[in-house]
Design a protein around this motif. Structure first.
Motif, PDB file in Angstrom:
ATOM      1  N   GLY A 177      25.142  38.668  33.126  1.00  0.00           N
ATOM      2  CA  GLY A 177      25.629  37.648  32.200  1.00  0.00           C
ATOM      3  C   GLY A 177      26.826  36.889  32.748  1.00  0.00           C
ATOM      4  O   GLY A 177      27.040  36.804  33.951  1.00  0.00           O
ATOM      5  N   ARG A 178      27.619  36.355  31.850  1.00  0.00           N
ATOM      6  CA  ARG A 178      28.772  35.519  32.217  1.00  0.00           C
ATOM      7  C   ARG A 178      29.783  36.291  33.045  1.00  0.00           C
ATOM      8  O   ARG A 178      30.040  37.468  32.808  1.00  0.00           O
ATOM      9  CB  ARG A 178      29.447  35.003  30.953  1.00  0.00           C
TER      10      ARG A 178
ATOM     11  N   ARG B 117      25.281  39.925  25.973  1.00  0.00           N
ATOM     12  CA  ARG B 117      25.677  40.046  27.363  1.00  0.00           C
ATOM     13  C   ARG B 117      24.695  40.901  28.131  1.00  0.00           C
ATOM     14  O   ARG B 117      24.960  42.067  28.389  1.00  0.00           O
ATOM     15  CB  ARG B 117      27.077  40.623  27.450  1.00  0.00           C
TER      16      ARG B 117
ATOM     17  N   ALA C  16      26.271  28.458  37.347  1.00  0.00           N
ATOM     18  CA  ALA C  16      26.629  28.001  35.995  1.00  0.00           C
ATOM     19  C   ALA C  16      27.226  29.108  35.134  1.00  0.00           C
ATOM     20  O   ALA C  16      28.020  28.834  34.235  1.00  0.00           O
ATOM     21  CB  ALA C  16      25.408  27.403  35.307  1.00  0.00           C
ATOM     22  N   HIS C  17      26.863  30.368  35.383  1.00  0.00           N
ATOM     23  CA  HIS C  17      27.353  31.469  34.542  1.00  0.00           C
ATOM     24  C   HIS C  17      28.716  32.003  35.003  1.00  0.00           C
ATOM     25  O   HIS C  17      29.235  32.956  34.444  1.00  0.00           O
ATOM     26  CB  HIS C  17      26.327  32.603  34.510  1.00  0.00           C
ATOM     27  N   VAL C  18      29.316  31.360  36.017  1.00  0.00           N
ATOM     28  CA  VAL C  18      30.599  31.815  36.571  1.00  0.00           C
ATOM     29  C   VAL C  18      31.689  30.812  36.229  1.00  0.00           C
ATOM     30  O   VAL C  18      31.536  29.613  36.435  1.00  0.00           O
ATOM     31  CB  VAL C  18      30.509  31.985  38.105  1.00  0.00           C
ATOM     32  N   GLU C  19      32.785  31.329  35.708  1.00  0.00           N
ATOM     33  CA  GLU C  19      33.959  30.517  35.415  1.00  0.00           C
ATOM     34  C   GLU C  19      35.119  31.060  36.241  1.00  0.00           C
ATOM     35  O   GLU C  19      35.417  32.258  36.201  1.00  0.00           O
ATOM     36  CB  GLU C  19      34.282  30.606  33.921  1.00  0.00           C
TER      37      GLU C  19
ATOM     38  N   TYR D 216      32.401  38.164  28.301  1.00  0.00           N
ATOM     39  CA  TYR D 216      32.012  38.120  29.711  1.00  0.00           C
ATOM     40  C   TYR D 216      31.404  39.461  30.082  1.00  0.00           C
ATOM     41  O   TYR D 216      31.889  40.509  29.662  1.00  0.00           O
ATOM     42  CB  TYR D 216      33.226  37.839  30.614  1.00  0.00           C
ATOM     43  N   ASP D 217      30.368  39.415  30.878  1.00  0.00           N
ATOM     44  CA  ASP D 217      29.741  40.633  31.363  1.00  0.00           C
ATOM     45  C   ASP D 217      30.566  41.255  32.476  1.00  0.00           C
ATOM     46  O   ASP D 217      30.715  42.466  32.555  1.00  0.00           O
ATOM     47  CB  ASP D 217      28.330  40.326  31.879  1.00  0.00           C
TER      48      ASP D 217
ATOM     49  N   ARG E 151      25.939  34.950  22.487  1.00  0.00           N
ATOM     50  CA  ARG E 151      27.067  35.787  22.904  1.00  0.00           C
ATOM     51  C   ARG E 151      26.619  37.162  23.399  1.00  0.00           C
ATOM     52  O   ARG E 151      27.435  37.997  23.737  1.00  0.00           O
ATOM     53  CB  ARG E 151      28.059  35.975  21.763  1.00  0.00           C
TER      54      ARG E 151
END
Length: 188
Positions: free
Chosen positions: A13-14, A9, A45-48, A67-68, A7
């Protein structure tokens, strides 16, 4: 036995790309339609990318997952020609831990500022961390009256908005020089 997800960041990051808007209010559906178009493309992959619609409270709780970067995609009236796109860097100090004056927490009518204020309150109460960076990709609407479907200039802005999001995702640190364009400029 699986390891717990990391978790932490670190920079880069995410990333959460959230489409905001009401599909029953014309151009207010810009964020939803843009995220729908974006999800049809390959994403790192790190993007939603999520269609939040009018579920602002859900968005605030989802951001607590760590999320970053948060990119909000929404219709944003700023007085320019319909279809004009904006990238706005949100300064977290403005709303951290407090709702805007007179804000009512109606789960179906929350503006990005209200969502971010709620997020600040939730982080303060839970010890969670807000995103290091929050950007708003906005589009000048032509009409936000009752009705389904985007106006022609806003519909034409969706592919350019997808391109701009992809550019933001590739950039390490987009700053004041972040992309800004109108659909007419993009076609040139």
């Amino acid at each position: 036995m699986s390891a717990a997800p990391d978790r932490s960041r670190p920079p880069g990051g995410r990333v959460l790309v959230a489409g905001i808007g009401n599909i029953f209010l014309g151009d207010d559906a810009f964020g939803v339609e843009t995220v729908r178009a974006l999800t049809g493309r390959p994403l790192p992959a790190h993007v939603e990318a999520v269609d939040i619609g009018v579920r602002g409270v859900h968005l605030a709780y989802q951001v607590l997952d760590g999320y970053d970067t948060l990119i909000l995609v929404d219709a944003t009236a700023r007085g320019e020609a319909p279809g004009t796109l904006y990238v706005i860097e949100h300064d977290g100090a403005e709303t951290e831990g407090e709702a805007p004056p007179g804000a009512v927490l109606d789960g179906h009518r929350m503006t990005p500022d209200t969502v971010l204020a709620l997020l600040g309150t939730l982080c303060a109460g839970t010890g969670g961390q807000p995103p290091r960076r929050t950007l708003v990709l906005g589009c000048e609407p032509a009409a936000v009256e009752e009705g389904i479907g985007l106006s022609p200039p806003v519909a034409a802005a969706v592919p350019e908005a997808v391109r701009m999001i992809e550019e933001l995702l590739r950039a390490d640190e987009p700053g004041e020089s972040a992309p800004r364009a109108t659909v007419g400029e993009a076609a040139k």
